[in-house]
Design a protein around this motif. Sequence first.
Motif, PDB file in Angstrom:
ATOM      1  N   UNK A  80      -4.121  17.303  -2.445  1.00  0.00           N
ATOM      2  CA  UNK A  80      -2.853  17.332  -1.687  1.00  0.00           C
ATOM      3  C   UNK A  80      -1.759  17.825  -2.620  1.00  0.00           C
ATOM      4  N   UNK A  81      -1.053  18.906  -2.228  1.00  0.00           N
ATOM      5  CA  UNK A  81      -0.104  19.574  -3.113  1.00  0.00           C
ATOM      6  C   UNK A  81       1.343  19.135  -2.907  1.00  0.00           C
ATOM      7  N   UNK A  82       1.671  18.554  -1.782  1.00  0.00           N
ATOM      8  CA  UNK A  82       3.065  18.211  -1.514  1.00  0.00           C
ATOM      9  C   UNK A  82       3.425  16.864  -2.141  1.00  0.00           C
ATOM     10  N   UNK A  83       4.740  16.639  -2.419  1.00  0.00           N
ATOM     11  CA  UNK A  83       5.150  15.325  -2.931  1.00  0.00           C
ATOM     12  C   UNK A  83       4.748  14.227  -1.961  1.00  0.00           C
ATOM     13  N   UNK A  84       4.143  13.190  -2.483  1.00  0.00           N
ATOM     14  CA  UNK A  84       3.607  12.140  -1.631  1.00  0.00           C
ATOM     15  C   UNK A  84       3.901  10.792  -2.276  1.00  0.00           C
ATOM     16  N   UNK A  85       3.267   9.743  -1.749  1.00  0.00           N
ATOM     17  CA  UNK A  85       3.436   8.407  -2.295  1.00  0.00           C
ATOM     18  C   UNK A  85       2.068   7.781  -2.532  1.00  0.00           C
ATOM     19  N   UNK A  86       2.033   6.925  -3.532  1.00  0.00           N
ATOM     20  CA  UNK A  86       0.896   6.054  -3.742  1.00  0.00           C
ATOM     21  C   UNK A  86       1.435   4.650  -3.943  1.00  0.00           C
ATOM     22  N   UNK A  87       0.654   3.657  -3.594  1.00  0.00           N
ATOM     23  CA  UNK A  87       1.174   2.305  -3.711  1.00  0.00           C
ATOM     24  C   UNK A  87       0.169   1.261  -3.311  1.00  0.00           C
ATOM     25  N   UNK A  88       0.692   0.051  -3.031  1.00  0.00           N
ATOM     26  CA  UNK A  88      -0.144  -1.097  -2.719  1.00  0.00           C
ATOM     27  C   UNK A  88       0.529  -1.910  -1.624  1.00  0.00           C
ATOM     28  N   UNK A  89      -0.270  -2.366  -0.675  1.00  0.00           N
ATOM     29  CA  UNK A  89       0.145  -3.356   0.321  1.00  0.00           C
ATOM     30  C   UNK A  89      -0.448  -4.692  -0.112  1.00  0.00           C
ATOM     31  N   UNK A  90       0.430  -5.668  -0.435  1.00  0.00           N
ATOM     32  CA  UNK A  90      -0.008  -6.945  -0.996  1.00  0.00           C
ATOM     33  C   UNK A  90      -0.066  -8.005   0.098  1.00  0.00           C
ATOM     34  N   UNK A  91      -1.202  -8.763   0.131  1.00  0.00           N
ATOM     35  CA  UNK A  91      -1.390  -9.844   1.090  1.00  0.00           C
ATOM     36  C   UNK A  91      -1.648 -11.140   0.339  1.00  0.00           C
ATOM     37  N   UNK A  92      -1.202 -12.245   0.965  1.00  0.00           N
ATOM     38  CA  UNK A  92      -1.500 -13.557   0.418  1.00  0.00           C
ATOM     39  C   UNK A  92      -2.974 -13.883   0.680  1.00  0.00           C
ATOM     40  N   UNK A  93      -3.703 -14.271  -0.368  1.00  0.00           N
ATOM     41  CA  UNK A  93      -5.137 -14.478  -0.215  1.00  0.00           C
ATOM     42  C   UNK A  93      -5.486 -15.710   0.597  1.00  0.00           C
ATOM     43  N   UNK A  94      -4.538 -16.643   0.785  1.00  0.00           N
ATOM     44  CA  UNK A  94      -4.827 -17.839   1.572  1.00  0.00           C
ATOM     45  C   UNK A  94      -4.459 -17.654   3.042  1.00  0.00           C
ATOM     46  N   UNK A  95      -3.237 -17.172   3.296  1.00  0.00           N
ATOM     47  CA  UNK A  95      -2.780 -17.037   4.686  1.00  0.00           C
ATOM     48  C   UNK A  95      -3.054 -15.664   5.275  1.00  0.00           C
ATOM     49  N   UNK A  96      -3.415 -14.685   4.411  1.00  0.00           N
ATOM     50  CA  UNK A  96      -3.634 -13.294   4.831  1.00  0.00           C
ATOM     51  C   UNK A  96      -2.356 -12.648   5.351  1.00  0.00           C
ATOM     52  N   UNK A  97      -1.195 -13.225   5.043  1.00  0.00           N
ATOM     53  CA  UNK A  97       0.075 -12.658   5.491  1.00  0.00           C
ATOM     54  C   UNK A  97       0.502 -11.522   4.560  1.00  0.00           C
ATOM     55  N   UNK A  98       1.078 -10.492   5.150  1.00  0.00           N
ATOM     56  CA  UNK A  98       1.559  -9.339   4.404  1.00  0.00           C
ATOM     57  C   UNK A  98       2.820  -9.723   3.638  1.00  0.00           C
TER      58      UNK A  98
END
Length: 784
Positions: A269-287
């Motif tokens: 992919x040649x265009x400016x883009x984003x990389x990152x992380x979506x973090x969830x709580x491991x007990x409640x599974x809430x974002x």
Amino acid sequence: RWGDGAMGHAVPRLETMRPLALLLAAACYFPAALAGQVVKGQVVDTITGQPIGNGFVVLLDGTGTEVARWLSGPDGRFSIRAPGPGRYRVRSERIGYRVAESTPFELVLGQTLTYLLQISPLPIHLADIEARSRGTCRIDPEGGGDVFLLWGEIRKALTATVWGSRQRTFTYRKYNYERDLDKARRRVLREVGRTTEGRSSAPFRSRTASQLANEGYVIVQGAETWYYLPDANVLLEPAFVDTHCFRVIRNRREHPGQVGLAFAPVPRRSRPDIEGVLWLDERSAELGALEVRYTKLPDEVDDERIGGRVEFARLPSGAWIVLRWEINTPIVEVEEREARFLRRLRRVAFVEGFHDIGGEILTVVDRDGSQIYTAPLAWVDGAVFDSTTRGPLAGATVTIAGTNITALTDSAGAFRLGAPLDGEYTVTVSHLWLDSLGLLPPGTSVTLTRGGEVSVDFGVPHVNTLLDRLCGGDGFDPHDRVLLGRVRRGTGSAPVAGAKVHASWQVVRSSGVRLIVQGAERTVVADETGRYVLCGLPAGRPVRLAANDGGRTSRTANVLFPDATEGTLAFEWDKAPGRAYSQFYPVSHPAWAVDLTLVRQLEERGDLADSRGFTGVVTDSTSGEPLAAVMVSVNGRERTVTRLDGTFDIALDVPSADPDVVTFHRVGYRSVTREVRVDTDQPVVFLPVSLSSLAVELAEIVVEGELVVVSAKLKLSGFYERRKRGWGDFLTEEDIERLNAQDLLDVVQSVPGINYRHTGIVAGVAGYIDFSRASRKCRQLQLP
């Protein structure tokens, strides 16, 4: 529609009534047509029968497409209106639990169906998920796996966030800001914030996922570079999933108790883009949060701190909102450098700072007025003390530098302020007397954290300490006075660096009984901020102050410092010798701030600088109070009296090469005589004079008298009769007091038509009075 009738007035036409009549008829005969089809019920645990609340119940049509959604309360109850008759299913989407769907059911026209949705509470345990070094570029529902499991929980929260932003259930108070940070992203240099209130919680709106996929997340438009952060809608669109690869990660040091779904642009992919992380709580599974950084930036800028963050939160009602968000954009400086081997220039970009844009929810208020969420603030408290008096300084303004967040100190000098801020800031203090100097003491650096508290005390330095610092190598003598300020080119414009600021005053020295008056002056150059400081100025003598730069000059400021450190300072713009000061300020320090504005070359404003004369002030030598009604004479000819403020002015028409003799006389005070020699460049001389009271011992006086009843009004009957008829000019007691006359001659000269001519002393006669005649009527002076 309305039209004109035959009689000229408006009447309703028949076709206007038909649709309304049909609608009313349908409501009477087919009430279900208006009520619609409703599915209501409750979500309960299959085993215990207990309600499962704070989750979404989704209505699906026969094709499996979502047609309606409802957020159940704590009791698990729901009520969903269907768009029409047909075959439907209801699905339970509660974060932390697996999706459960009902069996299909039929809804007929106008039916209200009560449904008990029983689900098995199978919690999702994310704690057992391990990080994967390899991921997938396609989220496959059939393939399952940890990536699909995490994406399912993330999708629930994102869908709930989009749904919540469209509702009008709550009132939100939001804080949006822009701020500049230094290169290290530690110190906040400037912050501008704005608080708004409304029903929508949508913090920002991004471009569509298709636009971002085709054009990129960073777009250069002329001299501007735009950075885009994906909102919940973008993350839910297929275009985002199709252009990114996903894998499971963990970071137990920075994100303990969380599991992350990392994403990155698909290969090639040649265009400016984003990389990152979506973090969830491991007990409640809430974002919890979305963290991104930008890739393939313009000018090949590579800094992992360029990115953004979005934090999500679930309200007690079960609704999801974007709690806070921020984009960290770079302030880039580009240089052209010569390549060593290619012998050509190449562009090299450096990150010199950061410009952040963000916002957050401060409070959430329910429909009934109850506050269901309050953002944690960073608190700063402390006290301000005055080093001069060694006591608390009340009324001081404490400010988080770069923001509009301030607090005033109370009578004990204490303050407390809260701000929705994180980072390293500078806290400053200011006060009225510091502002009058144009000075600010150095601030204190603090690190603010939401939910944390910092204490800081301020000791405002003694004014002499500040002035000694400003006067630098010249040093500061407490007997001297200081003028400081800024030079500007116009009102509200930027300061002028390099402008020359010129101050001039008179120096009076004694040579025997004679006073020698000479001119003194000092010139300084304003620094790069336009600030100037003039030290070593006199007290008790007028100082003329002006600035010039090129062909422009400022107005002339006239400043008269009191002799004592505490007193009244007199000020006037473009003061002529014959005009009194009009502005007076109480001062408790030996400095004053005057800002000078450069304008076009000014014409003289009635200045008497080309004529000779004396000006000054007369005070009581004991109390220092100004003395009014002091007779001032020059060379026995020109005379005047001091005003209520003790000032006087005398213009001399006859030039003289000899010293001038100036005499000051007032009843009850010792007379003072000054012989003054004036330089040719000092035509107008300022003379401050103090008179000592004269103690007079009188022998005992015995007054004897007898009561004689004679009406005073009867004695003045002729006076009142003539005044009544208008014969002559009349002076009352108030008129004589207003003239501040020293003798009868001063009173006589005030009458129109009476001229006094001085001829010298001849046989004891100092002059004569000419009673002019007007309209062949003799002028009469009537004194009561």
